[in-house]
Write an enzyme that holds these catalytic residues in place. Structure first.
Site, PDB file in Angstrom:
ATOM      1  CG  HIS A 286      -3.474  -3.238   3.044  1.00 60.51           C
ATOM      2  ND1 HIS A 286      -2.613  -2.734   3.982  1.00 60.51           N
ATOM      3  CD2 HIS A 286      -4.019  -2.169   2.424  1.00 60.51           C
ATOM      4  CE1 HIS A 286      -2.635  -1.410   3.934  1.00 60.51           C
ATOM      5  NE2 HIS A 286      -3.472  -1.039   2.996  1.00 60.51           N
TER       6      HIS A 286
ATOM      7  CB  CYS B 191      -1.016  -0.029   1.130  1.00 61.20           C
ATOM      8  SG  CYS B 191      -2.318   1.205   0.897  1.00 61.20           S
TER       9      CYS B 191
ATOM     10  CD  GLU C 293      -1.244  -5.575   5.738  1.00 60.94           C
ATOM     11  OE1 GLU C 293      -0.762  -6.004   4.675  1.00 60.94           O
ATOM     12  OE2 GLU C 293      -1.822  -4.476   5.818  1.00 60.94           O
TER      13      GLU C 293
END
Ligand code: NAG
Ligand code: NAG
Ligand code: NAG
Length: 320
Positions: free
Chosen positions: A244, A124, A246
Site C-alpha cells: 500500500h 493490494c 498510500e
C-alpha cells in the site's frame, strides 16, 4: 518569415508537451453494513493521486452503461484501490465490481491500440483485481490464493526478482534519489493482506505472463510463504503492488504499525508521481468544462472515519 517559424516551433512544442491536467478515475468498492451509501473508497487514494499532481474522479462500480460511456474515455488513468471484495459469485459470474474492472482494463487496451498511453494502477485488493481480470479472467482456475497468507500489518523491503533491475519502475525509482534502494533494503512496503498470488500461480498463467512477464518483486509472509509483490505490464502501462503506497503518507491509525519514517514517506510518495507521470502521456479530456467539473471528487466530502465505526482502519472515506 522568422515570426512564422517561431510560431510553428512554439506550436510543435505545445503539441508534444505533457498533459499537465491529468484526471485519474478511481474505482469505488461496494459498501457493507452502510445503508446510507452503495459504494466508497478511502480518501487516502484520492490524496495519493493528488500528491502526484493529478485530480481524482470516482468511477462508481454501480454506474450505468451510459454513465461509463461518457466517463471512461475522458479519464487519463485509472486506480483500483485496496479493500475487501469478491470478484465473482458462487455461480461463477463476475460481480459488477470486477466486470467494471475488466471493462477498464479493456479501455486501457483499446487506448493503447490508438497509441494513447493510459495507465492503470492496482494496490493490494486492486493488485489482485488487476491480476484476476488480466488472467482471463478464469473463474475455474483463479490465480488468487485465499486465504493462505499471514501478512497483515507487516512492513517489508521488496525482494527483487531478475526482472527488477533495468525495469521501467526500477530505473525511474533509481533516478528519484535512490528510491529503488529504499524499496529493496528498508521495511517501507506496507502489507495488509491474507489473499495473494504465489509466484508459481503467476508464472503458471499464460495470460498473466503475456501481459506482465516476470514479476518485479516478491516477498515472504510471516510463515515464509512467498507472494508476488510488484508487477508491471510488458507493453501496456499497468502497475500492481500488493503493498500500500498510500498508507505511509496518509493513514494514521494507531492499531497498525505503518512505517511513517522519512525514507518510507519519500519512497511511497514517489510512487504517486511515477504513476501520474504516466497519465500525463495522453491527451484524453472531457468534452466540456461542465462535464469535467461534475465528474471530479470535489463534488463529495470525505468523512472522518478514523475515530471508530466500521471503517475505522481508514482516516477518512468518501461514500457514494
Ligand atoms: C449468479 O449469481 C448472482 C448473484 O446471486 C445473480 O445476480 C446472477 O444473476 C447469477 N447469474 C447466473 C447466470 O445465474
Ligand atoms: C486466458 O484468457 C482467456 C479469455 O480471455 C480464457 O479463455 C483462458 O482460459 C485464459 N487462460 C488461462 C490459463 O487462464
Ligand atoms: C496531444 O495531442 C497532440 C495533437 O493530437 C499530439 O501531437 C501530442 O503528441 C499529444 N500529446 C500527448 C502527451 O499525448
Amino acid at each position: 518569415m522568422r515570426l512564422v517559424l517561431a510560431a510553428c516551433a512554439a506550436l510543435a512544442a505545445m503539441a508534444t508537451a505533457d498533459n499537465t491536467r491529468p484526471i485519474i478515475g478511481i474505482l469505488t468498492l461496494p459498501t457493507h453494513n452502510r445503508p446510507d451509501a452503495t459504494s466508497y473508497f478511502p480518501a487516502s487514494y484520492v490524496k495519493w493521486v493528488e500528491s502526484g499532481g493529478a485530480r481524482a474522479a470516482p468511477v462508481k462500480f454501480d454506474s450505468t452503461d451510459a454513465q461509463l460511456k461518457a466517463l471512461l474515455p475522458s479519464l487519463n488513468g485509472f486506480l483500483f484501490t485496496g479493500g475487501g471484495e469478491d470478484f465473482y459469485y458462487p455461480n461463477k459470474t463476475l460481480t459488477p465490481y470486477s466486470s467494471l474492472a475488466l471493462r477498464i482494463l479493456n479501455e486501457v487496451r483499446a487506448a493503447a491500440e490508438q497509441k494513447q498511453r493510459v495507465p492503470l494502477w492496482g494496490t493490494c485488493l486492486g493488485f489482485q483485481l488487476l491480476s484476476f481480470v488480466a488472467s482471463g479472467p478464469n473463474v475455474d482456475d483463479p490465480v488468487l490464493s485465499c486465504p493462505p497468507f499471514n501478512s497483515e500489518d507487516i512492513h517489508l523491503p521488496l525482494d527483487p526478482t531478475a526482472a527488477w533491475k533495468g525495469s521501467e519502475f526500477q530505473r525511474a525509482a533509481a533516478s528519484a534519489g535512490g528510491v529503488d534502494t529504499i524499496l529493496t533494503t528498508q521495511g517501507v512496503t506496507a502489507n495488509f493482506h491474507h489473499c495473494g498470488i504465489t509466484p508459481d500461480a503467476f508464472r503458471g498463467n499464460s495470460n498473466l505472463t503475456k501481459v506482465f512477464g516476470e514479476p518485479l518483486s516478491t516477498n515472504k509472509d510471516l510463515d515464509g510463504k512467498e507472494f508476488v509483490s510488484t508487477i508491471q505490464g510488458k507493453d501496456l502501462p499497468l502497475y500492481g503492488t500488493q503493498w500500500h503506497p498510500e498508507k505511509p503518507v496518509f493513514e494514521w491509525t494507531t492499531s497498525h504499525h505503518t512505517n511513517h519514517d522519512t525514507a518510507s514517506v519519500k519512497a511511497n510518495s514517489w510512487t504517486a508521481r511515477f504513476f501520474v507521470d504516466q497519465a500525463r502521456l495522453n491527451n484524453r479530456s472531457f468534452p466540456t468544462l461542465n462535464a469535467e467539473t461534475s465528474a471530479l471528487i470535489y463534488n463529495y466530502e470525505p468523512h472522518f472515519t478514523g475515530a471508530g465505526g466500521s471503517y475505522d482502519e481508514f482516516e477518512q472515506c468518501y461514500f457514494f
